[in-house]
Design an enzyme around this catalytic site. Structure first.
Site, PDB file in Angstrom:
ATOM      1  CE  LYS A 109     -30.320  -1.710-112.102  1.00  0.00           C
ATOM      2  NZ  LYS A 109     -28.955  -2.282-112.271  1.00  0.00           N
ATOM      3  CB  SER A 184     -28.710  -4.998-109.517  1.00  0.00           C
ATOM      4  OG  SER A 184     -28.103  -4.194-110.505  1.00  0.00           O
ATOM      5  CB  SER A 208     -26.113  -5.429-112.638  1.00  0.00           C
ATOM      6  OG  SER A 208     -25.837  -5.675-111.285  1.00  0.00           O
TER       7      SER A 208
END
Lengths: 520, 492
Positions: A109, A184, A208
């Site tokens: 990420k 997210s 997330s």
């Protein structure tokens, strides 16, 4: 569904500086045809010399390029990845692989720091920022030989549940590109679901990892707070953030978690407890385990179809020998409010460093105060600004006791709820999210509605306990996730139960058609 | 008991001090970067000190140990659990946008320090000053607005100082005059140096002071409105600035006005204070516990270990010098001004076996030389051994005190053996009886009237004759031998 053509294999072989004869091309084509191979399958292929890491990595890069419309990646690092893959191949040829992940392509990420690579947290304010140091998880992945091919899309600074709040544009759900992948860590979930990489890493502050895993039909795990070092994880809410893996299977998740877990002297909140052999614990046996079903989570608010899939999954576990029992988490209704007070308070402070003075974007201005205001106003997106304002308010004089202190007290009550529940059961099963993946733009106008996407996940972060989401079927053609929550440090039980479930079901073997990719 | 100084007869002055001290550690409070002074800007830094995204603080336990040491040396209660908090504000030299400090639960509280301050009649006066709290925090960097220093126009930031471990030591408002404030600071600085907590070099910014000051009518129960004087970085400035601020407040009150809570700046050129910032728009620092750090837990056994390792404190040392070495309270205090001095004295006293004599040499000769050179004893070549040897040479009559005293300066400059030095310079005392007898005869012959006086029963002239004889031998005559010879000849 063959997607790999011999010509593509030849092109990739050339990129990898490998010469293949016609027979090899044919064999490779067949082998590479399995777009959704797990890391375990890739490792078996690598061990059997059926494929080279260079090929796997080249394939991942090519697929990431082809799937650009998915918005899963924000940055690819082909040069570094190719070098790393070649080195992994050399190690394997010498019979000296570093770990079970050696040579396996993975994605991280865009808030995980990697020395010498950009790290923007999908924010304009970190435009142009290249990290000058190595984060612990990246260091561990490199030490394990995993090959990082690129950085995945996310909600800016991990603030969001849809991966729409990104300076690079929204990421899309591989099952239906008009829908969000969740967030997210939506980019990481989408990258695995679309078969670009077998394993990707995200971060989970309030759900997330688990919520996008649920929406994309993959396994996603948030470890116990402190199990994985946060050194090099750009902070959203320090007391809640944890890095964790996405994969098709709980078995791959076990491998991935083992590679990144463990005490780190550079993170004061990292735990010193030894990391068990998660893979060895995956016996397939769940008989005698007691699965707690929190009354409050099966009450109302969730899509009935989602609840039905979760009940069916629980029934499957019962058939496997597990027992079920109703438990209560009486403070669950306060979890979202508590979460948004604590997370925003910490975020308001964590994001103060993006001031235009030392790195990232700086707006030109005549005075220091103006430079701060303009840099931050132009650099942060609306959702980040909203949370900074909320957090600043929560901590400000006269409100601290009413909000922050009170939230910390409720947090303690929530933790006790779980302690009490785990006195009566070994793990807890709930829906991961109240509904399946929603449409892009559906909730961006109503933050509160967006916040409620995390209603089942935030409690685990507040209590610091581990949780995972495993695919348990479909509702209206979109994946549904079963959330398993465990005692602190007991990731092993969650991974064992999820693995046992996957041995008995085939949900994880269903993959998106990817017709949008060809259409592009 | 003499009265404490009262700078303003009509008002009682109330002063409390906040001192920031750099602790003597090799690395910073939360990062592995070295603590270095005079380094190129931003060279003594780690990504953590630059507030890079994703970095995390790890507490330097050595700083904790030094903090505990300071707390024990000032009779504070050390808390087994304390909390690091974030103090949030924006400033270019504050890289993270917050300072890690301690707020609600500090390291230590409720201590005291005894100071000797001048009284109204000039005699020293002992005041016990309460310490409210001691806490650990990180220093900020430095903003440089001077183009000459920075090398180019505009503002520059040097983060070498960012993250250096600090102790903040907060006193109760127990001080009643600028002189007491200065005495408190001197005492505190000496104590922190004594306990090896800090070098407390004020020029390097290792010991900085803020003062809170207010005035009230004598007998008033309520404290007056206070102002805060920032960055008083020398003892002289502390006194000057406090006097200036007291005068300003008194003038305001005299004129029927009122003091407004404010942060003040002292201008040493104008010798006046001016308002830097009004407290009405006081900063809202939004303190909250730092989630990146766990509570600081210090086991009782750790506190005990620090206590055991603590050097004997100045008061205890002074009491022991008085009782064991039979020194006066005044002498003992002078010899315990610094630990190096006390250690030196004690080592020399032990070698010599004559503490009182050693103390006299220290106070009369050594301290004068140090003052002249403006240096500490441990920065010289003089060793306790050498001083003890020199004193022994005098005591044994092998060199006269008059010849020996100038040698202290030589020993301070060059670490030579006193005996060799005496020999090289031909300073051995003359005890040769033949030589001294001849000289005595000459002196007696040259001063018949003095001889007559002495023989007439007035012994005062004897010292004169001795002086004359010493002169003839260039001060090298053994005084004991001279006295004996003269006495014999005059009696005969």
């Amino acid at each position: 569904m063959s997607r790999m053509q011999p010509a593509e294999v030849e092109r990739i072989a050339d990129l990898a500086r490998l010469e293949l004869d016609a027979g090899e091309v044919q064999r490779m084509t067949a082998e590479l045809d399995d777009r959704f191979a797990t890391a375990a399958q890739m490792r078996a292929d690598l061990d059997a010399r059926r494929v080279a890491s260079a090929t796997l990595v080249e394939t991942a890069l090519a697929r990431a390029e082809a799937a650009a419309g998915l918005g899963a990646f924000v940055h690819l690092q082909p040069e570094r990845a190719r070098t790393d893959a070649r080195e992994a191949d050399v190690r394997r040829a010498r019979g000296d692989p570093r770990s079970r992940l050696d040579g396996i392509p993975v994605a991280i990420k865009d808030l995980m720091v990697q020395e010498g690579e950009p790290c923007t947290c999908a924010s304009r304010i970190l435009e142009g920022f290249v990290a000058p140091y190595q984060g612990t998880v990246v260091a561990k992945l490199r030490a394990a030989g995993a090959v990082i091919v690129g950085r995945t899309n996310m909600d800016e600074f991990a603030m969001g549940s849809s991966t729409e709040h990104s300076v690079y544009g929204a990421a899309r759900n591989p099952w239906d590109p008009t829908r969000t992948p969740g967030g997210s860590s939506g980019g990481s979930a989408a990258a695995v679901a679309a078969g670009i990489v077998p394993i990707a890493f995200g971060s989970d502050t309030g759900g997330s990892i688990r919520q996008p895993a649920s929406h994309c039909g993959v396994v996603g795990m948030k470890p116990t707070y402190g199990r994985v070092s946060r050194y090099g994880l750009v902070a959203f809410a320090s007391s809640l953030d944890q890095i964790g893996p996405f994969a098709h299977t709980a078995s791959d998740c076990a491998l991935a978690l083992a590679a990144i877990a463990g005490h780190d002297p550079a993170d004061s909140t990292s735990l010193s407890e030894p990391v068990p052999d998660f893979a060895a614990a995956q016996s397939g046996d769940v008989s005698g385990l007691v699965v707690g079903l929190p009354r409050e989570y099966f009450a109302e608010g969730a899509d009935p179809e989602v609840l039905a899939r979760v009940r069916e999954a629980v029934a499957e576990l019962e058939r496997a020998g597990a027992k079920t029992r109703e438990v209560s988490l009486p403070h669950a209704p306060y979890a979202i409010a508590t979460y948004y007070l604590i997370a925003t308070a910490e975020a308001s402070s964590n994001l103060a460093r993006y001031d235009g003075v030392r790195f990232g974007r700086r707006a030109e201005a005549d005075s220091l105060g103006e430079m701060y205001r303009r840099t931050r106003s132009e650099g942060f997106g609306a959702e980040v600004k909203r949370r900074i304002l909320l957090g600043t308010y929560v901590l400000s004089a006269g409100y601290y006791d009413a909000y922050y202190r009170k939230a910390m007290q409720v947090r303690t009550l929530l933790r006790r709820d779980f302690e009490q529940a785990f006195g009566a059961c070994d793990l807890i099963a709930t829906p991961t999210a109240p509904e399946v993946a929603f449409r892009i733009g559906e909730k961006t106008a109503d933050p509160l509605k967006m916040y409620l996407s995390d209603i089942y996940t935030v409690s685990a972060n507040l209590a610091g306990i581990p949780g995972l989401s495993v695919p348990c079927g479909f509702a209206n053609g979109l994946p549904v996730g079963l959330q398993l929550l465990g005692r602190a440090l007991d990731e092993a039980t969650l991974l064992r139960v999820a693995d046992a479930y996957q041995r008995r079901t085939a949900w994880h073997e269903q993959h998106p058609a990817l017709d949008w990719e060809r259409a592009k | 008991m003499s009265a404490r100084l009262q700078p303003r007869g009509d008002y009682e002055v109330v002063i409390g001090l906040e001192v920031h001290v750099h602790m003597r550690t090799a690395s910073k409070l939360f990062s592995p970067a070295p603590v270095r002074y005079g380094e190129l800007p931003n060279h003594a830094t780690h990504p953590l000190d630059l507030g890079m995204p994703g970095v995390l603080p790890v507490l330097n336990r050595r700083a904790v140990e030094l903090g505990v040491r300071a707390a024990l040396a000032t009779h504070c209660k050390v808390h087994s659990r304390s909390i690091f908090a974030r103090k949030n504000y924006f400033y270019p030299d504050l890289p993270k946008g917050y300072q890690i400090s301690q707020y609600e639960e500090p390291l230590a509280t409720e201590g005291w320090l005894e100071i000797e301050a001048p009284s109204a009649d000039g005699t020293p006066h002992t005041v016990r000053v309460g310490l409210t709290r001691i806490h650990i925090e990180e220093d900020a960097g430095k903003s440089i607005h001077d183009a000459a220093i920075a090398g180019s126009a505009g503002s520059h930031v040097d983060l070498n100082r960012a993250g250096v471990p600090l102790l903040e030591i907060v006193s109760e408002p127990d001080l009643r005059s600028p002189e007491e404030a200065a005495a408190y600071l001197r005492k505190l600085r000496a104590l922190l140096r004594w306990a090896d907590v800090s070098d407390a070099d004020m020029e390097k910014g290792q010991f900085r002071c803020d003062a809170n000051v207010s005035l009230r009518r004598h007998g008033a129960a309520q404290l007056g409105t206070r102002t805060e004087l920032k960055n008083l970085n020398s003892f002289r400035f502390v006194e000057e600035a406090l006097y200036a601020e007291i005068a300003r407040q008194a003038a305001l009150l005299d004129g029927g006005g009122r003091v407004v809570q404010a942060t003040m700046h002292y201008d040493p050129v104008r010798r006046a204070t001016r308002v830097m910032r009004l407290k009405e728009n006081a900063d809202d620092y939004r303190y909250f516990p730092d989630p990146d750090l766990v509570p600081l837990v210090i086991a009782e056994s750790e506190i005990d270990a620090v206590r055991r390792a603590l050097p004997e404190l100045p008061e205890d040392r002074r009491a022991r010098f008085e009782s064991e070495h039979a020194l006066s309270g005044y002498d003992a205090r002078l010899l315990t001004e610094s630990r190096a001095l006390a250690d030196f004295y004690e080592a020399a006293a032990i070698r010599s076996g004559q503490p009182k004599v050693v103390a006299n040499w220290m106070l009369r000769d050594v301290l004068a030389q140090l003052k002249e050179r403006d240096c500490e004893i441990d920065a010289t070549q003089l060793t306790p051994d050498a001083l003890a040897k020199l004193i022994a040479l005098v005591e044994d009559g092998r060199v006269t005190a008059a010849s020996a005293r100038p040698l202290v300066a030589v020993l301070i400059e060059r670490g030579v053996d006193p005996e060799t030095l005496v020999r090289e310079r031909g300073l051995e005392a003359v005890s040769d009886t033949g030589l001294l007898e001849a000289a005595a005869d000459e002196v007696i012959a040259a001063h018949p009237e003095v001889v007559a006086q002495i023989r007439g029963g007035d012994a005062r002239g004897l010292n004169f004759l001795m002086g004359q004889l010493m002169k003839r031998t260039e001060g090298k005559a053994n005084p004991k031998a001279v006295r004996e010879i003269l006495a014999r000849k005059l009696a005969g």
